[in-house]
Design a protein around this motif. Structure first.
Motif, mmCIF file in Angstrom:
data_model
loop_
_atom_site.group_PDB
_atom_site.id
_atom_site.type_symbol
_atom_site.label_atom_id
_atom_site.label_comp_id
_atom_site.label_asym_id
_atom_site.label_seq_id
_atom_site.Cartn_x
_atom_site.Cartn_y
_atom_site.Cartn_z
ATOM 1 N N TYR A 1 0.049 4.267 -9.871
ATOM 2 C CA TYR A 1 -0.580 5.385 -9.554
ATOM 3 C C TYR A 1 -1.907 5.234 -10.116
ATOM 4 C CZ TYR A 1 3.831 8.152 -9.215
ATOM 5 O OH TYR A 1 5.075 8.612 -8.779
ATOM 6 N N GLU A 2 -2.910 6.048 -9.662
ATOM 7 C CA GLU A 2 -4.392 5.951 -10.401
ATOM 8 C C GLU A 2 -4.810 7.475 -10.442
ATOM 9 O OE1 GLU A 2 -7.051 4.044 -7.855
ATOM 10 O OE2 GLU A 2 -6.368 1.873 -8.468
ATOM 11 N N ILE A 3 -5.183 7.813 -11.857
ATOM 12 C CA ILE A 3 -5.537 9.340 -12.083
ATOM 13 C C ILE A 3 -7.071 9.246 -12.650
ATOM 14 C CG2 ILE A 3 -4.528 9.248 -14.471
ATOM 15 C CD1 ILE A 3 -3.655 12.292 -13.743
ATOM 16 N N GLU A 4 -7.870 10.064 -12.354
ATOM 17 C CA GLU A 4 -9.228 10.349 -13.108
ATOM 18 C C GLU A 4 -9.003 11.102 -14.206
ATOM 19 O OE1 GLU A 4 -12.396 11.066 -10.463
ATOM 20 O OE2 GLU A 4 -12.333 9.008 -9.899
ATOM 21 N N ILE A 5 -9.579 11.237 -15.215
ATOM 22 C CA ILE A 5 -9.718 11.922 -16.327
ATOM 23 C C ILE A 5 -11.373 12.392 -16.529
ATOM 24 C CG2 ILE A 5 -9.351 12.520 -18.811
ATOM 25 C CD1 ILE A 5 -7.242 10.511 -18.881
ATOM 26 N N GLU A 6 -11.536 13.609 -16.227
ATOM 27 C CA GLU A 6 -13.100 13.972 -16.158
ATOM 28 C C GLU A 6 -13.272 14.829 -17.371
ATOM 29 O OE1 GLU A 6 -13.753 15.720 -12.569
ATOM 30 O OE2 GLU A 6 -12.862 14.100 -11.056
ATOM 31 N N ALA A 7 -14.353 14.684 -18.119
ATOM 32 C CA ALA A 7 -14.811 15.434 -19.167
ATOM 33 C C ALA A 7 -16.108 16.097 -18.921
ATOM 34 C CB ALA A 7 -14.843 14.882 -20.632
ATOM 35 N N ASP A 8 -16.151 17.287 -18.885
ATOM 36 C CA ASP A 8 -17.714 18.155 -18.512
ATOM 37 C C ASP A 8 -18.704 18.160 -19.695
ATOM 38 O OD1 ASP A 8 -16.652 20.251 -20.177
ATOM 39 O OD2 ASP A 8 -16.618 21.662 -18.478
ATOM 40 N N GLY A 9 -18.270 17.623 -20.608
ATOM 41 C CA GLY A 9 -19.238 17.430 -21.850
ATOM 42 C C GLY A 9 -19.233 18.933 -22.618
ATOM 43 N N SER A 10 -18.390 19.983 -22.208
ATOM 44 C CA SER A 10 -18.512 21.288 -23.001
ATOM 45 C C SER A 10 -18.065 21.134 -24.432
ATOM 46 C CB SER A 10 -17.831 22.197 -22.229
ATOM 47 O OG SER A 10 -16.594 22.074 -22.146
ATOM 48 N N GLN A 11 -17.433 20.148 -24.642
ATOM 49 C CA GLN A 11 -16.904 20.111 -26.126
ATOM 50 C C GLN A 11 -16.180 18.795 -26.249
ATOM 51 O OE1 GLN A 11 -13.869 23.372 -27.207
ATOM 52 N NE2 GLN A 11 -13.437 22.466 -28.975
ATOM 53 N N ALA B 1 0.828 -1.259 -0.174
ATOM 54 C CA ALA B 1 0.021 -0.085 -0.065
ATOM 55 C C ALA B 1 0.949 1.140 -0.200
ATOM 56 C CB ALA B 1 -1.124 -0.045 1.213
ATOM 57 N N THR B 2 2.210 0.965 0.337
ATOM 58 C CA THR B 2 3.105 2.319 0.399
ATOM 59 C C THR B 2 3.498 2.625 -0.804
ATOM 60 O OG1 THR B 2 4.847 0.870 1.135
ATOM 61 C CG2 THR B 2 3.770 1.838 2.883
ATOM 62 N N ASN B 3 3.393 1.980 -1.825
ATOM 63 C CA ASN B 3 4.088 2.005 -3.030
ATOM 64 C C ASN B 3 2.910 2.429 -4.229
ATOM 65 O OD1 ASN B 3 6.240 2.085 -4.864
ATOM 66 N ND2 ASN B 3 5.658 0.404 -5.796
ATOM 67 N N SER B 4 1.782 3.031 -3.919
ATOM 68 C CA SER B 4 0.606 3.331 -4.688
ATOM 69 C C SER B 4 0.306 4.878 -4.187
ATOM 70 C CB SER B 4 -0.515 2.469 -4.635
ATOM 71 O OG SER B 4 -1.159 2.542 -3.524
ATOM 72 N N GLU B 5 -0.446 5.671 -5.182
ATOM 73 C CA GLU B 5 -0.671 6.812 -4.945
ATOM 74 C C GLU B 5 -1.931 7.526 -6.037
ATOM 75 O OE1 GLU B 5 1.377 11.287 -5.401
ATOM 76 O OE2 GLU B 5 2.748 9.700 -4.979
ATOM 77 N N ASP B 6 -2.802 8.112 -5.522
ATOM 78 C CA ASP B 6 -3.845 8.645 -6.281
ATOM 79 C C ASP B 6 -3.392 10.192 -6.768
ATOM 80 O OD1 ASP B 6 -5.598 6.478 -5.822
ATOM 81 O OD2 ASP B 6 -6.810 7.378 -4.436
#
Length: 147
Positions: A65-75, A35-40
């Motif tokens: 790593y974990e990363i979220e990519i969020e699109a708001d739908g504006s384009q 658990a010490t070798n991961s990061e959000d």
């Protein structure tokens, strides 16, 4: 034959290390499993005319790593970064509960609002970027350094 002592020696080497007589391993998870070798990471926002992130990303080689990519739908917006995607090992991409385990990635595109989560291990040190294709400003570019 000498094969029997060799097999016996190998079987002793393969036996797990146990603490006392309670059959509990005396070692724990290591490396990527710890658990010490991961990061959000902070999320990336895909929105017309808005910055992708607040600050450049600094990653450590060998860390999950974990990363979220969020699109708001504006384009309808894409995110490309073949150099970065080739410098990481992608564990999985999750979109609305669907788990995708690709061999590689060049870009992603959102036609409408939504969220994608990417789990990966940073591998190859260097300087990379993710950017909205055909954009010219720094707002639509994210610098990433793998140390």
């Amino acid at each position: 034959m000498r094969l029997i002592p060799l097999i016996a020696a190998l079987s002793l080497c393969a036996a797990p290390a146990f603490a006392d007589d309670d059959d509990e391993p005396k070692f724990g998870m290591a490396g990527l499993l710890s658990a010490t070798n991961s990061e959000d990471l902070p999320p990336i926002l895909l929105s017309a005319g808005q910055p992708l992130a607040d600050a450049p990303l600094r990653l450590k080689s060998g860390t999950y790593y974990e990363i979220e990519i969020e699109a708001d739908g504006s384009q309808e917006l894409a995110l490309e970064g073949s150099g970065f995607f080739r410098a990481i090992w992608i564990d999985e991409i999750v979109i609305e509960g669907l788990e995708i385990r690709p061999l590689g990635l060049d870009s992603v595109e959102f036609d409408e609002a939504g969220t994608m989560e990417i789990g990966f291990v940073a591998i190859k040190p260097g300087r990379y970027e993710l950017r909205v294709p055909q954009s010219r400003g720094d707002l639509q570019r994210l610098e990433i350094t793998i140390e």
